[in-house]
Design a protein around this motif. Structure first.
Motif, PDB file in Angstrom:
ATOM      1  N   VAL A  12      -9.586   1.523   7.162  1.00  0.00           N
ATOM      2  CA  VAL A  12      -8.853   1.898   5.954  1.00  0.00           C
ATOM      3  C   VAL A  12      -8.118   3.222   6.178  1.00  0.00           C
ATOM      4  CG1 VAL A  12      -9.119   2.534   3.522  1.00  0.00           C
ATOM      5  CG2 VAL A  12     -10.469   0.667   4.479  1.00  0.00           C
ATOM      6  N   PHE A  28     -15.247  11.594  -1.179  1.00  0.00           N
ATOM      7  CA  PHE A  28     -14.009  11.314  -0.461  1.00  0.00           C
ATOM      8  C   PHE A  28     -13.572  12.602   0.224  1.00  0.00           C
ATOM      9  CE2 PHE A  28      -9.500  11.148   0.160  1.00  0.00           C
ATOM     10  CZ  PHE A  28      -9.277   9.854   0.588  1.00  0.00           C
ATOM     11  N   THR A  78     -10.200  13.521  -7.032  1.00  0.00           N
ATOM     12  CA  THR A  78     -10.816  13.779  -5.729  1.00  0.00           C
ATOM     13  C   THR A  78      -9.755  13.622  -4.653  1.00  0.00           C
ATOM     14  OG1 THR A  78     -11.632  11.497  -5.840  1.00  0.00           O
ATOM     15  CG2 THR A  78     -13.195  13.237  -6.340  1.00  0.00           C
ATOM     16  N   LYS A 137       1.303   9.788  -4.511  1.00  0.00           N
ATOM     17  CA  LYS A 137       0.556  11.018  -4.320  1.00  0.00           C
ATOM     18  C   LYS A 137       1.487  11.961  -3.576  1.00  0.00           C
ATOM     19  CE  LYS A 137      -3.073   7.813  -3.463  1.00  0.00           C
ATOM     20  NZ  LYS A 137      -2.295   6.691  -2.924  1.00  0.00           N
ATOM     21  N   ASP A 148      -9.725   6.203   5.663  1.00  0.00           N
ATOM     22  CA  ASP A 148     -10.333   7.243   4.831  1.00  0.00           C
ATOM     23  C   ASP A 148     -11.582   7.797   5.505  1.00  0.00           C
ATOM     24  OD1 ASP A 148      -8.433   6.878   2.888  1.00  0.00           O
ATOM     25  OD2 ASP A 148      -9.692   5.587   1.627  1.00  0.00           O
ATOM     26  N   MET A 200     -13.347   5.796 -10.166  1.00  0.00           N
ATOM     27  CA  MET A 200     -13.407   4.782  -9.120  1.00  0.00           C
ATOM     28  C   MET A 200     -12.672   5.163  -7.855  1.00  0.00           C
ATOM     29  SD  MET A 200     -10.939   2.104 -10.996  1.00  0.00           S
ATOM     30  CE  MET A 200     -10.055   1.217  -9.728  1.00  0.00           C
ATOM     31  N   TYR A 201     -13.086   4.524  -6.795  1.00  0.00           N
ATOM     32  CA  TYR A 201     -12.457   4.700  -5.492  1.00  0.00           C
ATOM     33  C   TYR A 201     -12.016   3.299  -5.058  1.00  0.00           C
ATOM     34  CZ  TYR A 201     -12.474   5.198  -0.358  1.00  0.00           C
ATOM     35  OH  TYR A 201     -12.157   5.157   0.972  1.00  0.00           O
ATOM     36  N   ALA A 202     -10.719   3.131  -4.924  1.00  0.00           N
ATOM     37  CA  ALA A 202     -10.192   1.784  -4.697  1.00  0.00           C
ATOM     38  C   ALA A 202      -8.915   1.853  -3.874  1.00  0.00           C
ATOM     39  CB  ALA A 202      -9.893   1.124  -6.036  1.00  0.00           C
ATOM     40  N   SER A 203      -8.487   0.721  -3.340  1.00  0.00           N
ATOM     41  CA  SER A 203      -7.239   0.710  -2.577  1.00  0.00           C
ATOM     42  C   SER A 203      -6.630  -0.680  -2.628  1.00  0.00           C
ATOM     43  CB  SER A 203      -7.498   1.096  -1.123  1.00  0.00           C
ATOM     44  OG  SER A 203      -8.008  -0.018  -0.423  1.00  0.00           O
ATOM     45  N   SER A 204      -5.473  -0.798  -2.041  1.00  0.00           N
ATOM     46  CA  SER A 204      -4.811  -2.095  -1.993  1.00  0.00           C
ATOM     47  C   SER A 204      -5.631  -3.110  -1.199  1.00  0.00           C
ATOM     48  CB  SER A 204      -3.453  -1.965  -1.299  1.00  0.00           C
ATOM     49  OG  SER A 204      -2.717  -0.935  -1.873  1.00  0.00           O
ATOM     50  N   GLU A 205      -6.375  -2.628  -0.234  1.00  0.00           N
ATOM     51  CA  GLU A 205      -7.158  -3.523   0.613  1.00  0.00           C
ATOM     52  C   GLU A 205      -8.335  -4.101  -0.153  1.00  0.00           C
ATOM     53  OE1 GLU A 205      -6.140  -0.510   1.298  1.00  0.00           O
ATOM     54  OE2 GLU A 205      -5.877  -0.126   3.427  1.00  0.00           O
ATOM     55  N   SER A 260       0.834  -1.201   0.000  1.00  0.00           N
ATOM     56  CA  SER A 260       0.000   0.000   0.000  1.00  0.00           C
ATOM     57  C   SER A 260       0.871   1.253   0.000  1.00  0.00           C
ATOM     58  CB  SER A 260      -0.870  -0.041   1.258  1.00  0.00           C
ATOM     59  OG  SER A 260      -1.336   1.218   1.588  1.00  0.00           O
ATOM     60  N   SER A 261       0.270   2.394  -0.397  1.00  0.00           N
ATOM     61  CA  SER A 261       1.025   3.643  -0.296  1.00  0.00           C
ATOM     62  C   SER A 261       1.006   4.161   1.140  1.00  0.00           C
ATOM     63  CB  SER A 261       0.466   4.699  -1.251  1.00  0.00           C
ATOM     64  OG  SER A 261      -0.869   4.983  -0.898  1.00  0.00           O
ATOM     65  N   GLY A 262       0.134   3.581   1.952  1.00  0.00           N
ATOM     66  CA  GLY A 262       0.180   3.879   3.388  1.00  0.00           C
ATOM     67  C   GLY A 262       1.363   3.131   3.994  1.00  0.00           C
ATOM     68  N   ILE A 287      -8.194  10.308 -11.416  1.00  0.00           N
ATOM     69  CA  ILE A 287      -8.812  10.616 -10.129  1.00  0.00           C
ATOM     70  C   ILE A 287      -8.414  12.029  -9.722  1.00  0.00           C
ATOM     71  CG2 ILE A 287      -8.802  10.046  -7.669  1.00  0.00           C
ATOM     72  CD1 ILE A 287      -8.606   7.076  -8.533  1.00  0.00           C
ATOM     73  N   VAL A 345      -0.893  -3.091  -5.921  1.00  0.00           N
ATOM     74  CA  VAL A 345      -2.106  -3.738  -6.401  1.00  0.00           C
ATOM     75  C   VAL A 345      -2.236  -3.650  -7.934  1.00  0.00           C
ATOM     76  CG1 VAL A 345      -3.494  -1.644  -5.880  1.00  0.00           C
ATOM     77  CG2 VAL A 345      -4.629  -3.835  -6.159  1.00  0.00           C
TER      78      VAL A 345
HETATM   79  P1  AMP Z   1      -3.247   2.473  -1.913  1.00  0.00           P
HETATM   80  O1  AMP Z   1      -3.513   1.574  -0.784  1.00  0.00           O
HETATM   81  O2  AMP Z   1      -1.827   2.912  -2.007  1.00  0.00           O
HETATM   82  O3  AMP Z   1      -3.765   1.919  -3.168  1.00  0.00           O
HETATM   83  O4  AMP Z   1      -4.051   3.825  -1.658  1.00  0.00           O
HETATM   84  C1  AMP Z   1      -5.430   3.778  -1.466  1.00  0.00           C
HETATM   85  C2  AMP Z   1      -5.868   5.114  -0.961  1.00  0.00           C
HETATM   86  O5  AMP Z   1      -5.808   6.094  -2.016  1.00  0.00           O
HETATM   87  C3  AMP Z   1      -7.278   5.124  -0.506  1.00  0.00           C
HETATM   88  O6  AMP Z   1      -7.450   4.558   0.769  1.00  0.00           O
HETATM   89  C4  AMP Z   1      -7.577   6.596  -0.565  1.00  0.00           C
HETATM   90  O7  AMP Z   1      -7.038   7.258   0.562  1.00  0.00           O
HETATM   91  C5  AMP Z   1      -6.838   7.032  -1.817  1.00  0.00           C
HETATM   92  N1  AMP Z   1      -7.768   6.979  -2.959  1.00  0.00           N
HETATM   93  C6  AMP Z   1      -8.060   5.934  -3.738  1.00  0.00           C
HETATM   94  N2  AMP Z   1      -9.001   6.246  -4.643  1.00  0.00           N
HETATM   95  C7  AMP Z   1      -9.323   7.537  -4.421  1.00  0.00           C
HETATM   96  C8  AMP Z   1     -10.248   8.440  -5.000  1.00  0.00           C
HETATM   97  N3  AMP Z   1     -11.029   8.101  -6.013  1.00  0.00           N
HETATM   98  N4  AMP Z   1     -10.298   9.695  -4.495  1.00  0.00           N
HETATM   99  C9  AMP Z   1      -9.515  10.065  -3.481  1.00  0.00           C
HETATM  100  N5  AMP Z   1      -8.630   9.261  -2.893  1.00  0.00           N
HETATM  101  C10 AMP Z   1      -8.540   8.007  -3.340  1.00  0.00           C
END
Ligand code: AMP
Length: 605
Positions: free
Chosen positions: A419, A437, A306, A568, A421, A329-334, A100-102, A304, A165
């Motif tokens: 998460v 978001f 937002t 980011k 967020d 879309m709104y997505a993450s590694s999780e 993850s980027s976190g 993206i 991911v």
């Molecule tokens: P990662 O785990 O590195 O893929 O980052 C996922 C995180 O990126 C999410 O938990 C959000 O904080 C941010 N993110 C993903 N999609 C969006 C979106 N559409 N708008 C704003 N933030 C996003």
């Protein structure tokens, strides 16, 4: 059952599926939770909370399973990474760990994933097709120029792959053998996407995009920052790219054979006329709207914009000449969470509809302003007490206008995972809520009792920019809490670019000082109290950095292990390498000349 199959080219069927999923959101969420728990009830993790005797596994889970942060599950993930059997977390074998980027302890967090997750992601991507087709006609008559990148993967001691991911997805059979559909026809060859050298990959993808310019109907990348980086790359390399088009060859520094061969086959010989046309566009007086001129049939830009990406909107508008910016879309590694089902809306109105079959979603109410849990007792916001657990709500029970922190239980081994967020409910589509978001949990800047969030900072910077910045574009910014002197003060690093050229910006002292003051005026009550009354915070400073500084910051981050797709710009930097990069490129420093206005509220604590 949880991953419905359908033909993404059948817009009507896809839209009907979306209606069904959202109409039955509640029942589907219950099925998802039931499936996850029954599948994984024998894992070491769940067994420790779900002591056999209860008849209702879902209730048992909600009563007993804790809401967790990454640190709580890290020992399990570490064990799997070191070679322990993955069934300590997940009955389905964990096939890879997604970086993850976190970060945790300076390193990327690792998220478990399974083979089935790739099908779930494919389903998710397929759902975008009918949604876009509903709003934009004729997408099947051309291609998308999507700039997609992978990153080298590492092997954990147990032999599992650890990678971002999107790297996982682009390398999957699901992506490589994706069935032909309107959404999948892109100008970048797989071999260029799959090249680990991001410069070579970028060059070849842009080359292929330019050669096929008359077919391109949409442009895109994942995040706005990555897209603009590509635009910058294009500006820096257009002469070389045009020379390649003119001669039908590929620059000698493109040594990756996959990249080279795929680009050569798309070039398919010299094209003098095309090269001259493109070169003329770049040599025109202004770059404003250049993307629309290079790719004249483009209907929208899919990136993206937002969250923290919103700051790129003006620069994107400048280069695109006002094409719609589409955050799909709104997505993450999780987990992949949700879609924007009204994709042509203004960036400020974007909401995501969470798809109820992707995971089990829960929501912890947070304070509208501080975005911390609305809580009954004072304690660390990183713990969720039993009292707070009672206030966690299901997907269909969230309330319009309220802020929540997202908690997920996935098919791949995360249980009630925060998460990080913060989302705001903006409405419902059938029974499924839609969220804007807001930000990632936590504060970006604090010197005294002040707590400035990313959103607060962005609003203040936007205000200052709009009201005072003339002739210059703010292309990037970050901040730093400078406590090297007493009192400490906020430092903003701004990269400024003249609107119509790439010369170093002319910095008017009065204008910059007005920007400093405006930022302070826009910050919240506590900040202004600290400045005005307590004098516990010193004058805000803007350090203007030279053009290209934020690219150097990104390169630094990537050299430290971030991925190009997911990068980011951090809205705040702590000490260390990043700060050094910024500080070594300062070309002007400006401070607020007056303390901001502040009036005591009735009862000042
Ligand atoms: P990662 O785990 O590195 O893929 O980052 C996922 C995180 O990126 C999410 O938990 C959000 O904080 C941010 N993110 C993903 N999609 C969006 C979106 N559409 N708008 C704003 N933030 C996003």
């Amino acid at each position: 059952m949880m991953i419905p199959s359908y033909d993404p080219n059948d817009t009507e069927a896809g839209l009907q599926l979306l209606e069904d999923l959202t109409t039955n959101a509640d029942a589907i969420q219950q099925q998802v939770l039931h499936q996850i728990l029954s599948q994984n009830s024998e894992t070491e993790y769940l067994r420790s909370f779900l002591d056999g005797e209860s008849c209702n596994i879902q209730e048992n889970f909600k009563n007993k399973a804790p809401v967790v942060n990454y640190e709580d599950i890290k020992p399990f993930i570490q064990r799997i990474s070191d070679g322990d059997s993955s069934d300590i977390l997940s009955a389905q074998p964990i096939t890879e760990l997604l970086t993850s980027s976190g970060t945790s302890g300076g390193k990327p967090k690792l998220m478990p994933s399974t083979a089935e997750e790739l099908d779930r992601k494919t389903f998710f991507y397929n759902m975008l097709v009918p949604v876009m087709n509903k709003f934009v006609n004729g997408l099947d008559e051309g291609k998308g120029m999507y700039l997609l990148f992978i990153k080298p993967e590492i092997k954990t001691p147990s032999g599992l792959k650890a990678r971002p991911v999107l790297t996982s997805y682009y390398k999957s059979e699901q992506f490589k053998n994706r069935p032909f559909n309107k959404y999948n026809v892109i100008t970048s060859p797989n071999d260029a996407i799959l090249c680990e050298d991001s410069q070579q990959s970028m060059y070849c993808q842009l080359l292929c995009g330019l050669v096929q310019r008359s077919h391109v109907l949409r442009l895109g990348a994942i995040f706005a920052s990555a897209f603009l980086r590509a635009v910058k790359f294009l500006e820096n390399h257009f002469t070389e790219l045009c020379a390649d088009i003119r001669t039908g060859t590929v620059a000698s520094w493109i040594t990756d054979s996959g990249c080279r061969d795929s680009a050569l086959s798309i070039l398919n010989g010299p094209n003098q006329e095309l090269a001259d046309e493109i070169e003329a566009l770049f040599n025109a007086k202004s770059r404003e709207g250049i993307l629309k001129r290079i790719w004249p049939k483009t209907k929208y830009i899919e990136v993206i914009v937002t969250g923290s990406m919103a700051q790129y909107i003006p620069t994107l508008e400048f280069y695109s000449g006002g094409l719609p910016l589409v955050s799909v879309m709104y997505a993450s590694s999780e987990c992949f969470f949700g879609l924007n089902i009204n994709p042509l809306c203004k960036p400020s109105n974007v909401s995501y509809t969470l798809l109820p079959n992707m995971a089990y979603f829960e929501f912890l109410p947070v304070d509208d302003k501080s975005h911390e849990e609305t809580q009954l007792e004072s304690r660390s916001t990183d713990d969720v007490s039993l009292t707070d657990k009672d206030r966690i709500v299901d997907l269909v029970s969230v309330e319009i206008g309220r802020y929540y922190e997202l908690i997920i239980t996935t098919f791949a081994g995360l249980y009630r995972y925060r998460v990080g967020d913060i989302l705001k409910v903006t409405g419902f589509h059938n029974k499924a809520p839609q969220f804007s978001f807001v930000e990632r949990r936590n504060v970006v800047l604090s010197i005294d009792t002040d707590k400035t969030s990313e959103e607060d900072l962005m609003k203040a910077v936007t205000q200052a920019k709009l009201n005072h910045l003339q002739g210059l574009l703010l292309t990037e910014y970050t901040s730093y809490a400078d406590t090297s002197s007493i009192p400490g003060h906020y430092v903003l690093f701004w990269e400024l670019k003249p609107r119509y050229d790439n010369d170093p910006p002319k910095l008017d002292k009065k204008m910059m000082e007005d920007c400093c003051s405006e930022v302070e005026d826009c910050l919240d009550y506590v900040y202004r109290r600290c400045r005005n009354k307590d004098r516990s915070i010193g004058a805000l400073e803007i350090r203007v950095v030279s053009l290209g500084t934020f690219d150097a910051l990104m390169d630094f981050s990537i050299s430290q292990g971030s991925s190009v797709n997911q990068y980011k710009t951090p809205r705040c930097v702590k000490s260390g390498g990043a700060l050094q990069i910024l500080d070594s490129r300062v070309i002007g420093r400006f401070f607020t000349k007056r303390v901001p206005q502040w009036e005591p509220l009735g009862l000042d604590s």
